[in-house]
Design a protein around this motif. Sequence first.
Motif, PDB file in Angstrom:
ATOM      1  N   ASP A 224       0.824  -1.199   0.000  1.00  0.00           N
ATOM      2  CA  ASP A 224       0.000   0.000   0.000  1.00  0.00           C
ATOM      3  C   ASP A 224       0.863   1.256   0.000  1.00  0.00           C
ATOM      4  OD1 ASP A 224      -1.749   2.116   1.832  1.00  0.00           O
ATOM      5  OD2 ASP A 224      -2.976   0.904   0.487  1.00  0.00           O
ATOM      6  N   GLU A 225       0.284   2.341  -0.523  1.00  0.00           N
ATOM      7  CA  GLU A 225       1.030   3.600  -0.625  1.00  0.00           C
ATOM      8  C   GLU A 225       1.441   4.150   0.744  1.00  0.00           C
ATOM      9  OE1 GLU A 225      -1.245   6.941  -2.021  1.00  0.00           O
ATOM     10  OE2 GLU A 225      -3.126   6.017  -1.413  1.00  0.00           O
ATOM     11  N   SER A 226       0.706   3.804   1.806  1.00  0.00           N
ATOM     12  CA  SER A 226       1.042   4.302   3.145  1.00  0.00           C
ATOM     13  C   SER A 226       2.319   3.673   3.692  1.00  0.00           C
ATOM     14  CB  SER A 226      -0.117   4.020   4.107  1.00  0.00           C
ATOM     15  OG  SER A 226      -0.356   2.625   4.213  1.00  0.00           O
ATOM     16  N   GLU A 227       2.779   2.587   3.082  1.00  0.00           N
ATOM     17  CA  GLU A 227       3.948   1.870   3.586  1.00  0.00           C
ATOM     18  C   GLU A 227       5.128   1.897   2.615  1.00  0.00           C
ATOM     19  OE1 GLU A 227       2.066  -1.850   4.046  1.00  0.00           O
ATOM     20  OE2 GLU A 227       1.314  -1.436   6.069  1.00  0.00           O
ATOM     21  N   THR A 261      -0.518   1.728  -9.003  1.00  0.00           N
ATOM     22  CA  THR A 261      -1.769   1.489  -9.717  1.00  0.00           C
ATOM     23  C   THR A 261      -2.907   1.453  -8.711  1.00  0.00           C
ATOM     24  OG1 THR A 261      -1.423  -0.912  -9.580  1.00  0.00           O
ATOM     25  CG2 THR A 261      -0.667   0.216 -11.582  1.00  0.00           C
ATOM     26  N   GLU A 262      -4.042   2.017  -9.102  1.00  0.00           N
ATOM     27  CA  GLU A 262      -5.186   2.077  -8.199  1.00  0.00           C
ATOM     28  C   GLU A 262      -5.976   0.772  -8.277  1.00  0.00           C
ATOM     29  OE1 GLU A 262      -9.070   4.905  -7.206  1.00  0.00           O
ATOM     30  OE2 GLU A 262      -7.540   5.554  -8.636  1.00  0.00           O
ATOM     31  N   GLU A 263      -6.193   0.173  -7.121  1.00  0.00           N
ATOM     32  CA  GLU A 263      -6.944  -1.073  -7.020  1.00  0.00           C
ATOM     33  C   GLU A 263      -7.902  -0.987  -5.840  1.00  0.00           C
ATOM     34  OE1 GLU A 263      -4.386  -4.419  -6.818  1.00  0.00           O
ATOM     35  OE2 GLU A 263      -3.240  -3.889  -8.608  1.00  0.00           O
ATOM     36  N   GLY A 264      -9.184  -1.032  -6.140  1.00  0.00           N
ATOM     37  CA  GLY A 264     -10.184  -0.980  -5.081  1.00  0.00           C
ATOM     38  C   GLY A 264     -10.156   0.298  -4.270  1.00  0.00           C
ATOM     39  N   GLY A 265      -9.808   1.412  -4.913  1.00  0.00           N
ATOM     40  CA  GLY A 265      -9.782   2.696  -4.211  1.00  0.00           C
ATOM     41  C   GLY A 265      -8.478   2.994  -3.507  1.00  0.00           C
ATOM     42  N   ALA A 266      -7.535   2.049  -3.510  1.00  0.00           N
ATOM     43  CA  ALA A 266      -6.228   2.261  -2.870  1.00  0.00           C
ATOM     44  C   ALA A 266      -5.130   2.132  -3.911  1.00  0.00           C
ATOM     45  CB  ALA A 266      -6.013   1.251  -1.751  1.00  0.00           C
ATOM     46  N   VAL A 267      -4.062   2.904  -3.723  1.00  0.00           N
ATOM     47  CA  VAL A 267      -2.941   2.874  -4.655  1.00  0.00           C
ATOM     48  C   VAL A 267      -1.938   1.821  -4.182  1.00  0.00           C
ATOM     49  CG1 VAL A 267      -1.067   4.182  -5.709  1.00  0.00           C
ATOM     50  CG2 VAL A 267      -3.263   5.292  -5.239  1.00  0.00           C
ATOM     51  N   GLN A 268      -1.609   0.884  -5.065  1.00  0.00           N
ATOM     52  CA  GLN A 268      -0.681  -0.196  -4.753  1.00  0.00           C
ATOM     53  C   GLN A 268       0.594  -0.044  -5.586  1.00  0.00           C
ATOM     54  OE1 GLN A 268      -1.429  -2.755  -2.471  1.00  0.00           O
ATOM     55  NE2 GLN A 268      -3.251  -1.550  -1.993  1.00  0.00           N
ATOM     56  N   PHE A 269       1.733  -0.399  -4.985  1.00  0.00           N
ATOM     57  CA  PHE A 269       3.027  -0.328  -5.661  1.00  0.00           C
ATOM     58  C   PHE A 269       3.638  -1.715  -5.737  1.00  0.00           C
ATOM     59  CE2 PHE A 269       2.300   3.974  -4.373  1.00  0.00           C
ATOM     60  CZ  PHE A 269       2.953   4.766  -5.301  1.00  0.00           C
ATOM     61  N   LYS A 270       4.131  -2.059  -6.933  1.00  0.00           N
ATOM     62  CA  LYS A 270       4.736  -3.379  -7.138  1.00  0.00           C
ATOM     63  C   LYS A 270       6.129  -3.418  -6.517  1.00  0.00           C
ATOM     64  CE  LYS A 270       4.326  -5.331 -11.156  1.00  0.00           C
ATOM     65  NZ  LYS A 270       4.532  -5.666 -12.601  1.00  0.00           N
ATOM     66  N   ILE A 271       6.453  -4.551  -5.904  1.00  0.00           N
ATOM     67  CA  ILE A 271       7.797  -4.777  -5.364  1.00  0.00           C
ATOM     68  C   ILE A 271       8.307  -6.128  -5.854  1.00  0.00           C
ATOM     69  CG2 ILE A 271       7.363  -3.378  -3.308  1.00  0.00           C
ATOM     70  CD1 ILE A 271       7.124  -6.028  -1.743  1.00  0.00           C
ATOM     71  N   LYS A 272       9.632  -6.262  -5.894  1.00  0.00           N
ATOM     72  CA  LYS A 272      10.252  -7.528  -6.270  1.00  0.00           C
ATOM     73  C   LYS A 272      11.398  -7.814  -5.302  1.00  0.00           C
ATOM     74  CE  LYS A 272       9.245  -7.121 -11.233  1.00  0.00           C
ATOM     75  NZ  LYS A 272       9.844  -7.075 -12.603  1.00  0.00           N
ATOM     76  N   ALA A 273      11.633  -9.106  -5.056  1.00  0.00           N
ATOM     77  CA  ALA A 273      12.710  -9.504  -4.145  1.00  0.00           C
ATOM     78  C   ALA A 273      13.318 -10.819  -4.624  1.00  0.00           C
ATOM     79  CB  ALA A 273      12.197  -9.648  -2.715  1.00  0.00           C
TER      80      ALA A 273
END
Length: 369
Positions: A224-227, A261-273
């Motif tokens: 989530d964008e908050s984290e 990207t906006e998903e369900g009203g929240a902005v999500q950021f892709k991460i890879k590890a």
Amino acid sequence: MSKRAKIILAVIAIFFIVALIWFGKKNKTNIIQYETETAFTTSIQKKTVATGKVIPMEEVEIKPQITGIIDEVFVEEGAVVKNGDLIATVRVVPNVASLNSATGRVKSARLTYNNAKVSYDRTKKLFDKGVIARQDFESSELSYNNAKLSLANAESDLEIIKKGSTSGLGQTANTNIRATASGMILEIPVKKGYQVTQTNDFNAGTTIASIADMTKMIFEGKVDESEVSKLKEGTKIEVSLGAIEGVKFPATLNFVAPKGTEEGGAVQFKIKANVTLDNKYFIRAGYSANADIILESKDNVLAVKEALLRFDKKTEEPYVEVKVGDGFERRTIKLGTSDGVNVEVLSGITKDDQIKIWNKASKDEEKIN
């Protein structure tokens, strides 16, 4: 003393005793015994969980260089191949227009060649007799060689259209589809008899097989964008797989998307590890996974249990009640990092303060607070 007076005194005494018992019970119920706890020193980690999946680091799609029909498939999904191994063969289905055009070019080139050859033979005889100059002979010879080369090229083009390759050049036939990387065959979406199209500037082409190195896997998920602002590349995380219970694989965060990207009203950021695998387990591509990510960590800090906290209804400031003498005193405190169970205390109390446990408070007490 008369009998009547004794009875009256006895009744009064009974009422007095009953009144004392009633008042005693009433006073006893109003006394609430609270237990207490003290603050303690501990380590607190604030974590978040990113959901995603485990996929190969690199996945290669094998596509044909010609259009045709799958003639034979030589490998199965799950097979391990090396670079250059034969995967399938394609039978060429010539395009009628291209075939007709190529045939016409061959006929035209052959006519030109035959005419140039006749001219060359005649000129050579005259040159041998010394009738014509060397320049005229060399000009005729050049025309003959050019016509010969043009015929060879036209015949080669016709052969490529018919068979997909040409002989005599030492090259691998385009009809043989070979692996372009070493690894495991993940998927073969085609079967014998399927029609496939070649890769070109306007068409991605038909995928005949996908290959990946299963010893190099990555976790791909979203946060989530908050984290996301608290994430840093190089952070150590732990990945748990839904298919393998009780095992956590260490991983290193190597990518945080610059755009969400906006998903369900929240902005999500892709991460890879990058995931460090254990040879005891075979990890399949696409396993669902969760990543435990430490956002903030503090060692040896003063903390209390979150259950001891109360919040002012007006100011929403956190506070606790500390035992002072026979009663309790309200103390406003400043909080720091929390892990959901314990919370860091920055100021307001000490390690020796006895803090009220609220689980035995009466309803009236809760209403007052």
